[in-house]
Design an enzyme around this catalytic site. Structure first.
Site, PDB file in Angstrom:
ATOM      1  N   GLY A 228       0.850  -1.186   0.000  1.00 43.33           N
ATOM      2  CA  GLY A 228       0.000   0.000   0.000  1.00 43.33           C
ATOM      3  C   GLY A 228       0.879   1.226   0.000  1.00 43.33           C
ATOM      4  N   GLN A 229       0.821   1.985   1.088  1.00 46.61           N
ATOM      5  CA  GLN A 229       1.561   3.239   1.216  1.00 46.61           C
ATOM      6  C   GLN A 229       1.168   4.184   0.087  1.00 46.61           C
ATOM      7  OE1 GLN A 229       5.549   1.451   1.535  1.00 46.61           O
ATOM      8  NE2 GLN A 229       5.512   1.958   3.704  1.00 46.61           N
ATOM      9  N   HIS A 230      -0.134   4.345  -0.029  1.00 48.96           N
ATOM     10  CA  HIS A 230      -0.674   5.257  -1.031  1.00 48.96           C
ATOM     11  C   HIS A 230      -2.095   5.648  -0.655  1.00 48.96           C
ATOM     12  CE1 HIS A 230      -2.683   1.647  -2.405  1.00 48.96           C
ATOM     13  NE2 HIS A 230      -1.570   1.096  -2.827  1.00 48.96           N
ATOM     14  N   ALA A 231      -2.586   6.680  -1.349  1.00 47.35           N
ATOM     15  CA  ALA A 231      -3.999   7.066  -1.264  1.00 47.35           C
ATOM     16  C   ALA A 231      -4.536   7.059  -2.689  1.00 47.35           C
ATOM     17  CB  ALA A 231      -4.134   8.450  -0.643  1.00 47.35           C
TER      18      ALA A 231
ATOM     19  N   LYS B 111      -3.156   4.510   3.207  1.00 46.91           N
ATOM     20  CA  LYS B 111      -3.228   3.179   3.809  1.00 46.91           C
ATOM     21  C   LYS B 111      -1.929   2.414   3.646  1.00 46.91           C
ATOM     22  CE  LYS B 111      -5.896   2.466  -0.293  1.00 46.91           C
ATOM     23  NZ  LYS B 111      -5.606   3.874  -0.637  1.00 46.91           N
TER      24      LYS B 111
END
Ligand code: TYD
Length: 135
Positions: free
Chosen positions: A47-50, A96
């Site tokens: 993840g580590q993105h929106a 997230k």
């Protein structure tokens, strides 16, 4: 609502169990895409993105993982997913990170969009800037 953890209705009988997702019954969007994350290596965070347009529903259909959710203003919450009886809803424009996957984890993800890399925000500072404009 930025996110929510929900109990799913489980249809169980002496043959086993079944869970269904249906728009406006237990899912607030129409599913255009589903994918699952599995075989995630130890100590890895995904993840580590929106997403500007995608809403997600995440279910740990096997094993477990954690999801760290950061909303506008940089407020974070961590949710543990460890049962196929619960679903995590994530609205668009939340940051997230999925991590702490058990060796056997399979994370099923349902979403309302086709895959489009241009709707991903992969830089945290860009997310904070963009989310504050929408607030
Ligand atoms: P990535 O966004 O890094 O996965 P996650 O954030 O869920 O850990 O995606 C990994 C790769 O898979 C990347 O090359 C893009 C591709 N991908 C698709 O082609 N379609 C999809 O629906 C998704 C979620 C990813």
């Amino acid at each position: 609502m930025d996110y929510g953890l929900f109990d799913l209705k489980v249809f169980g009988d002496n043959r086993g169990h079944l869970v269904s997702f249906e728009k406006n019954v237990n899912l607030p969007f129409e599913v255009k895409r589903a994918f699952y994350i599995f075989d995630t290596k130890p100590l890895i965070a995904r993840g580590q993105h929106a997403n500007r347009n995608s809403e997600f529903c995440m279910i740990a259909i096997n094993g477990s993982c954690k999801v760290k959710i950061t909303t506008g203003g940089g407020i974070s919450t961590t949710v543990s997913l460890d049962t196929p009886h619960k679903a995590l809803y994530l609205n668009k424009m939340v940051w997230k990170e999925m991590y702490d996957f058990s060796y056997n984890a399979i994370l099923l993800v349902l979403t309302n969009t086709h895959y489009d890399e241009s709707e991903y925000i992969r830089n945290y500072d860009d997310f904070l800037k963009e989310v504050s404009v929408h607030a």
